[in-house]
Design a protein around this motif. Structure first.
Motif, mmCIF file in Angstrom:
data_model
loop_
_atom_site.group_PDB
_atom_site.id
_atom_site.type_symbol
_atom_site.label_atom_id
_atom_site.label_comp_id
_atom_site.label_asym_id
_atom_site.label_seq_id
_atom_site.Cartn_x
_atom_site.Cartn_y
_atom_site.Cartn_z
ATOM 1 N N GLU B 107 -73.483 58.574 -66.835
ATOM 2 C CA GLU B 107 -72.271 58.062 -67.483
ATOM 3 C C GLU B 107 -72.189 56.538 -67.439
ATOM 4 O OE1 GLU B 107 -69.307 60.358 -65.496
ATOM 5 O OE2 GLU B 107 -69.803 62.134 -66.678
ATOM 6 N N VAL B 301 -64.162 71.230 -72.979
ATOM 7 C CA VAL B 301 -64.802 70.280 -72.069
ATOM 8 C C VAL B 301 -66.094 69.763 -72.680
ATOM 9 C CG1 VAL B 301 -63.856 71.162 -69.937
ATOM 10 C CG2 VAL B 301 -65.925 72.217 -70.860
ATOM 11 N N TYR B 316 -65.346 67.429 -66.905
ATOM 12 C CA TYR B 316 -65.615 68.851 -67.142
ATOM 13 C C TYR B 316 -64.618 69.728 -66.377
ATOM 14 C CZ TYR B 316 -70.185 68.234 -69.452
ATOM 15 O OH TYR B 316 -71.188 67.930 -70.338
ATOM 16 N N ILE B 322 -60.587 75.999 -73.076
ATOM 17 C CA ILE B 322 -61.132 77.089 -73.904
ATOM 18 C C ILE B 322 -62.647 77.146 -73.771
ATOM 19 C CG2 ILE B 322 -59.265 77.078 -75.600
ATOM 20 C CD1 ILE B 322 -61.247 75.487 -77.472
ATOM 21 N N GLY B 323 -63.247 76.170 -73.106
ATOM 22 C CA GLY B 323 -64.708 76.159 -72.911
ATOM 23 C C GLY B 323 -65.335 75.063 -73.733
ATOM 24 N N LYS B 324 -66.302 75.451 -74.535
ATOM 25 C CA LYS B 324 -66.900 74.501 -75.468
ATOM 26 C C LYS B 324 -66.969 75.141 -76.839
ATOM 27 C CE LYS B 324 -70.392 71.635 -74.522
ATOM 28 N NZ LYS B 324 -69.626 70.375 -74.617
ATOM 29 N N PHE B 328 -72.921 69.454 -76.273
ATOM 30 C CA PHE B 328 -72.621 68.038 -76.068
ATOM 31 C C PHE B 328 -71.186 67.690 -76.481
ATOM 32 C CE2 PHE B 328 -77.348 68.239 -76.568
ATOM 33 C CZ PHE B 328 -77.624 68.078 -75.225
ATOM 34 N N TYR B 329 -70.965 66.548 -77.149
ATOM 35 C CA TYR B 329 -69.585 66.016 -77.234
ATOM 36 C C TYR B 329 -69.016 65.861 -78.633
ATOM 37 C CZ TYR B 329 -72.287 64.420 -73.241
ATOM 38 O OH TYR B 329 -73.163 64.359 -72.215
#
Lengths: 447, 490
Positions: B107, B301, B316, B322-324, B328-329
């Motif tokens: 990060e 996340v 995270y 709800i999860g993913k 990735f982002y």
């Protein structure tokens, strides 16, 4: 004045007059007073191109860029060479400033390259049909799993823990929303535990999901997994594969896999901090009418000329909207183009050569790294361009040492696998030179 | 320009040609079968084309000539917001420091990426009056899906599990009902008034303790701003449901009104529409979502957060997430383009964009309403829906008109949508078109209206001068050919 808005004061006056109103505000009188903004948005005012570019360049420079450092980081996104012609072709405004090909007469360029892409994907996977792409590898697994369980009316999907952790999270989100269970199966020696898989697959299982090469880089026994899946009536086998590996590995279609999905980022698409990437999906004919996403089909025009259109759209949101098999709306058009140009440019020989070079360099790196015994193989399974080793030191510590030497290290699996210990996942693409690999190994050894 | 080019790449291929060159292998040579067991390897050659590099360039250049694109002219696709894609957006997205960053770098090594995402999310929330964003969804419909899952997670956490229905007006985008189905909901279709508004009485009758939420776009798909918008939100909230804003029409109201102030709980943005990023022949897009604070705990996340020391990190740790929804982002490259646009336009420019988009739409409406049916004759927002030709004697359909527009050198408007308008033709000029372009485009449509009367065959047979002419879609769906078949084999 704003460069993207062209109206002069006189234009505006004439237009208002034609409409028959006094001012632009009159055009917004239908917005009720109590919800009207009576103050400016709390954002900075407009900036010049010069200022914006300076600011964003600054942000770009705030990142440690693998463009200046060799990278051994993979774990779902790969630093492959991107032939120059890709950016020139995807940079043609006729491609990138066009929209979804709703008017086929003036969209044949887009439609044809998608058709060529579909063909290439089927040839790569050994399957009969491919669509015009999905959002990415993870959502492709989610869509594929839903397609299977909605088709065979089963209750759960079994997925291996060696599937990319992000993709498993996506699959769980997709399945849970429609009331399906996602059952995870443990790994053994870095690959799916086939005994555990066998125990997990029951009459209620609608699909089995295996990634190969898996998250750690190791090649799974897809044939045995497929046998286990097919041991249950109507249960489908979904394989998620790095498409580059399919240039040398046995085609999933030849093994009996029902759905092949994956992330096609390795095909000419930059890692770009996580996106946009390109999910692919290929199926056999029995799944054609359940396949999510757009499909381009060949037909003839009024003069009998070969042409292309979006087809089989009844599956989509246009008709029987509340019964649609998926809500997927766009495809990854421009990335499809990049991948298509990549596959064609590399061609029959290049696809194989690049896959072979990755394999040979990754194995060279593995051999050098495990020679002294300081780093132990995480698995005895065969691998393609990525593998994992067990280390004495925390991966972060090793990566810091590597960074000091100008190298981006591997991925610490502990981030997503609790209790796994110090495991580093290392990717070696055709871009890594022997010199870079030797330096990487040396620093790892000395750390 | 070669629009008659008629080869597919498989027909260009000649055995033995190559279009690539790799460096010589610099690690010790090895047999592939010594590295990977033979039984895992493919024993047949890959059936891929063999072409030289310049043939690839020529092939795709020829294909590109068969495309209509925004850089060539007006793309008046209603509901799709085809505004100009500023070139600086492309340059910024291709900066090496953005394009080559790996999503799993430490990060601290990607602070620029994280800062951009944080600031863009903030700006988006401000534009709609929301609190917390996620940039993860890959497209508008994917944003809808994410938003509806937030609503679902909210009800589930409260143990309010009998709410299994989403209310959707019949004028909604096609993806709305599909999204509700994807999220495991049943759909209740709500009839609109003859003004295209939500019928408040019908809504009152539809809501209940089984209502999870309402999906709405405002201004709606016929370009009208709903005068009862706050009341509508109140009715749904009182019944215990939440209100979802489909951001497809956000281009009409930036700086003028905000969904958050109208009572919406969650919105999605089509960054590839409103924020000027190119559509790339179908994608990639980005369907960022923002919600009110009470829904933030459910966001996918990871969420980009700012630490006290001013640095950014990926969080995270959201137990109720709800999860993913994707790996990735999010589509970072699209996010860079969108943020570049927002910085370039600023608060004042975004507002001006909406004003001019609305002005342009009303101007086109004024120019054309004597020739084309106007089912709703009132001030419109950023798009205007016609109902075919005004002349009741003509047998010419909206499809014929659309095809004839192609002959005149323009892309056609959206046709047969929204479904509630007969013979619908939906025009959205956006703010980036000049008055001169609008005049010329309107003149072409007026010409077509005259042709329809004098020579309807001309329209029935249209288009005449495009690379292909009305491909047979029925045949494509019946005799399915979705991969290349060599004609020699047939």
């Amino acid at each position: 004045m704003f460069p993207y808005i062209s109206l002069t004061e006189q234009d505006e006056r004439e237009m208002l007059e034609k409409i028959g109103v006094e001012s632009i505000d009159d055009l917004f009188r239908d917005i009720p007073e109590d919800v009207s903004m009576n103050r400016p948005l709390d954002l900075p005012k407009a900036k010049s191109e010069l200022e914006v570019a300076a600011y964003l360049r600054g942000l770009a420079e705030d990142n440690v860029c693998p463009c200046q450092m060799p990278s051994f980081l993979g774990a779902g996104a790969y630093d492959h060479y991107i032939p120059s012609i890709i950016k020139h072709i995807t940079g043609r405004t006729e491609f990138y400033t066009s929209y979804t090909p709703y008017q086929p007469e003036v969209s044949q360029g887009t439609l044809q390259y998608i058709f060529e892409y579909q063909t290439l994907i089927t040839r790569l996977t050994g399957m009969e049909i491919a669509n015009a792409s999905l959002y990415d590898g993870g959502s492709a697994i989610g869509e594929a799993a839903l397609m299977c369980v909605n088709g065979n009316k089963k209750k759960n999907v079994v997925i291996s823990k060696t599937v990319h952790p992000h993709s498993r999270m996506v699959a769980r989100t997709y399945l849970k929303a429609q009331g399906f269970d996602l059952i995870e199966v443990d790994m053994k020696d870095g690959v799916t535990d086939l005994d555990a898989l066998k125990a997990a697959v029951t009459e209620d299982t609608g699909a089995v999901v295996i990634q190969s090469p898996n998250f750690f880089g190791f090649i799974e026994n897809l044939e045995s997994a497929t046998e286990i899946a097919h041991g249950v009536k109507k249960c489908d086998m979904i394989a998620s594969c790095d498409p580059m590996s399919l240039a040398i590995l046995k085609k999933p279609g030849a093994i009996g896999v029902d759905v092949v999905v994956g992330e096609a980022q390795p095909f000419g698409i930059p890692v770009a901090a996580g996106g946009p990437y390109l999910g692919y999906i290929a199926v056999n004919k029995k799944h054609l009418r359940k396949l999510p996403g757009r499909i381009v089909g060949q037909t003839e025009d009024r003069d009998g000329k070969r042409s292309w259109v979006l087809t089989l759209s009844a599956r989509e949101q246009h008709i029987r909207r509340e019964k649609a098999t998926s809500n997927i709306c766009s495809n990854q058009g421009l990335n499809v183009l990049a991948a298509t140009v990549y596959m064609i440019t590399m061609g029959k020989k290049g696809m194989r050569e690049v896959a072979e070079q990755c394999t040979k360099k990754a194995h060279y790196c593995f051999n050098e790294l495990t020679k002294s015994g300081k780093f132990k193989p995480f698995s005895s399974a065969p691998f393609f361009k990525e593998f994992a080793v067990v280390t004495d030191k925390p991966v972060e510590e090793l990566n810091n040492k590597l960074k000091e030497a100008g190298i981006i290290g591997g991925f610490g699996a502990a981030k997503f696998y609790e209790g796994i210990g110090n495991v580093m996942i290392i990717a070696v693409t055709e871009k890594r030179t022997k010199e870079e690999i030797d330096k990487f190994v040396k620093i790892m050894e000395e750390a | 320009m070669n629009t008659n080019y008629d080869k597919v790449i498989f027909e260009v291929s000649q055995p033995g040609r190559v279009g690539y060159k790799l460096p010589d292998l610099d690690v010790p040579e090895a047999e592939l079968s010594d590295l990977i067991p033979q039984d895992l390897l493919c024993d047949t050659e890959l059936d891929f084309p063999e072409v030289a590099e310049f043939e690839v360039i020529r092939h795709f250049t020829n294909l590109s000539n068969k495309n209509y694109s925004l850089d060539q002219g007006i793309y008046p696709l209603g509901s799709c917001t085809m505004k100009y894609n500023p070139k600086i957006n492309e340059d910024m997205a291709s900066l090496p420091g953005f394009q080559n960053v790996h999503p799993l770098q430490a990060e601290e090594d990607m602070q620029g990426v994280l800062r951009l995402m944080y600031e863009l999310g903030d700006a988006l929330a401000i534009i709609t009056g929301m609190d917390k964003p996620t940039l993860q969804p890959a497209a508008g419909a994917h944003g809808e899906y994410t938003g509806i899952l937030l609503i679902k997670a909210y009800h589930e956490k409260r143990g309010d599990t009998k709410r299994d229905k989403i209310i959707i007006p019949d004028a909604a985008h096609g993806t709305n009902p599909a999204t509700a189905a994807m999220a495991g909901y049943k759909t209740i279709e709500l009839k609109s008034t003859n003004q295209g508004m939500v019928d408040v009485e019908a809504l009152r009758a539809a809501v209940g303790d089984d209502t999870a939420g309402l999906m709405l776009t405002n201004p709606n798909t016929v370009g009208m701003s709903d005068e009862n918008i706050k009341l509508i939100a109140d009715i749904v909230h009182e019944a215990g449901g939440l209100v979802y804003y489909d951001g497809a029409n956000l281009n009409a109201i930036m700086g003028k009104a905000r969904p958050g102030d109208m009572g919406f709980d969650v919105v999605h943005y089509n960054l590839h529409k409103t924020m000027s990023t190119p559509h790339g022949g179908g994608g990639p897009g980005s369907g960022a979502v923002a919600c009110k604070e009470f829904l933030a705990e459910f966001l996918p996340v990871p969420v980009v957060e700012k630490k006290d020391d001013g640095t950014f990190y990926l969080n995270y740790d959201l137990p109720n997430s709800i999860g993913k929804v994707k790996d990735f982002y999010g589509h970072f490259g699209i996010l860079v383009r969108a943020y570049t646009y927002i910085l370039t336009m600023g608060a004042d420019g975004l507002k001006r964009a909406s004003e001019v988009a609305v002005l342009n739409a009303n101007y086109l409406q004024a120019l054309l309403k004597d020739y084309y049916k106007l089912p709703l004759d009132r001030i419109t927002k950023h798009e205007v829906v016609f109902g075919g030709l005004k002349d009741p004697l003509s047998e010419v359909t909206t499809l014929d008109i659309a095809k004839r527009i192609l002959d005149k050198g323009y892309h056609a408007p959206t046709v047969y949508f929204p479904l509630i308008i007969n013979e619908a033709m939906m025009v959205e000029p956006t703010e980036t078109e000049t008055k001169q372009t609008l005049d010329a485009f309107a003149n072409s449509l007026i010409e077509i209206a005259k042709e329809a009367k004098e020579n309807p065959e001309l329209l029935k047979e249209a288009p005449h001068n495009t690379p292909v002419r009305r491909p047979d879609e029925t045949k494509a769906a019946k005799d399915v050919i979705v991969v290349y078949q060599s004609t020699e084999e047939e």
